[in-house]
Each structure stands twice: as structure tokens, then as C-alpha cells.
Design an enzyme around this catalytic site. Structure first.
Site, PDB file in Angstrom:
ATOM      1  N   ALA A   1       0.794  -1.180   0.048  1.00  0.00           N
ATOM      2  CA  ALA A   1       0.104   0.076  -0.079  1.00  0.00           C
ATOM      3  C   ALA A   1       0.698   1.164  -0.096  1.00  0.00           C
ATOM      4  O   ALA A   1       0.503   2.476  -0.220  1.00  0.00           O
ATOM      5  CB  ALA A   1      -0.815  -0.068   1.085  1.00  0.00           C
ATOM      6  N   CYS A   2       2.132   1.135   0.230  1.00  0.00           N
ATOM      7  CA  CYS A   2       2.934   2.298   0.264  1.00  0.00           C
ATOM      8  C   CYS A   2       3.888   2.488  -1.096  1.00  0.00           C
ATOM      9  O   CYS A   2       4.597   1.488  -1.558  1.00  0.00           O
ATOM     10  CB  CYS A   2       4.107   2.027   1.517  1.00  0.00           C
ATOM     11  SG  CYS A   2       5.591   3.220   1.558  1.00  0.00           S
TER      12      CYS A   2
END
Length: 142
Positions: A12-13
Site C-alpha cells: 500500500a506504500c
């Protein structure tokens, strides 16, 4: 010859995704550890932080909920206590940590991974935001 590379990754980063893409751009397939699902042991975490040359406070994420609610910015917390929080709440572990035979780095910004990759970049590379990192000849721009 392929390198043994390990990345403590959060899909998600964006920084973590860019770092992984730079590793893949060498033609190497790293071992991907999604540390939110499979957190490192306390010993592994201590090892990552020590080998990267960071302090525990430098390796902790400050812009996430548990940091605020637990008041982890207070100086009375010992490194050992902070490590226990990072194990209990893996979201507190800053990312991505990358391990290669050349060393360990917290790759923020993502191009720091280039310092510990021995294999060359195979193609031009731009970060997700469009910033060019590798030119068409495989040379580092920044």
C-alpha cells in the site's frame, strides 16, 4: 549471478512499491516480506535497525495512529519499549527495509536502494510520481 535480496514491503506504500520496482529492474527476484502480515521477530527488527545505522527512534513511523495514541514521542520510552510497540503494532515499523549482501538500508527515498544493489539497472526507471531515477542507459540520475 542473482543476488539474495530481502525487502520488508508494504504494497500500500508508494515508496515501498518504487523500491521493489528498482530491485526488479536489476532482473533479481527479491524475497518479499509483507511485514504487516508477517512481522519480523524482535531480534530481526533489532538487527535491521542496527545494520542500517539508524536509531530505534529513526526507524519508527511517526505519522500513524499508534504513535499518537501511545504518545511514543515522549522521551521516557526506552529503545526496548519502543521495539516492543513496533512488534505489537507493525504499522510503526518504517519501510521499506532492504537487505542485500552490500548492507541494510531503510529506503526512504526509494532510490537509496541503489546504494546496496550490486546488479545494474536494466531499464530506464521513473517513480510512480513520474520522477526519473534511471536514464535510458541504466545510469542513476539522482
Amino acid at each position: 549471478m542473482s543476488q539474495k535480496i530481502k525487502i520488508y514491503h508494504n504494497p500500500a506504500c508508494g515508496t515501498s512499491r518504487n523500491t521493489l520496482a528498482l530491485i526488479l529492474n536489476t532482473g533479481n527476484e527479491p524475497e518479499i516480506i509483507e511485514y504487516l502480515k508477517t512481522p519480523p521477530s524482535k531480534e530481526e527488527l533489532i538487527n535491521l535497525i542496527e545494520k542500517s545505522g539508524l536509531s530505534v527512534r529513526e526507524a519508527i513511523r511517526k505519522n500513524v495512529e499508534p504513535f499518537e495514541s501511545q504518545k511514543l514521542d515522549q522521551q521516557h520510552w526506552t529503545d526496548d519499549q519502543l521495539l516492543d510497540f513496533m512488534i505489537k503494532y507493525p504499522i510503526l515499523i518504517n519501510r521499506p527495509f532492504v537487505v542485500t549482501e552490500l548492507g541494510v538500508k531503510l529506503c526512504r527515498p526509494s532510490e537509496l536502494v541503489l546504494d546496496i544493489l550490486s546488479a545494474p539497472q536494466l531499464n530506464a526507471f521513473s517513480k510512480e510520481d513520474g520522477e526519473m531515477i534511471i536514464d535510458q542507459d541504466g545510469n542513476r540520475i539522482k
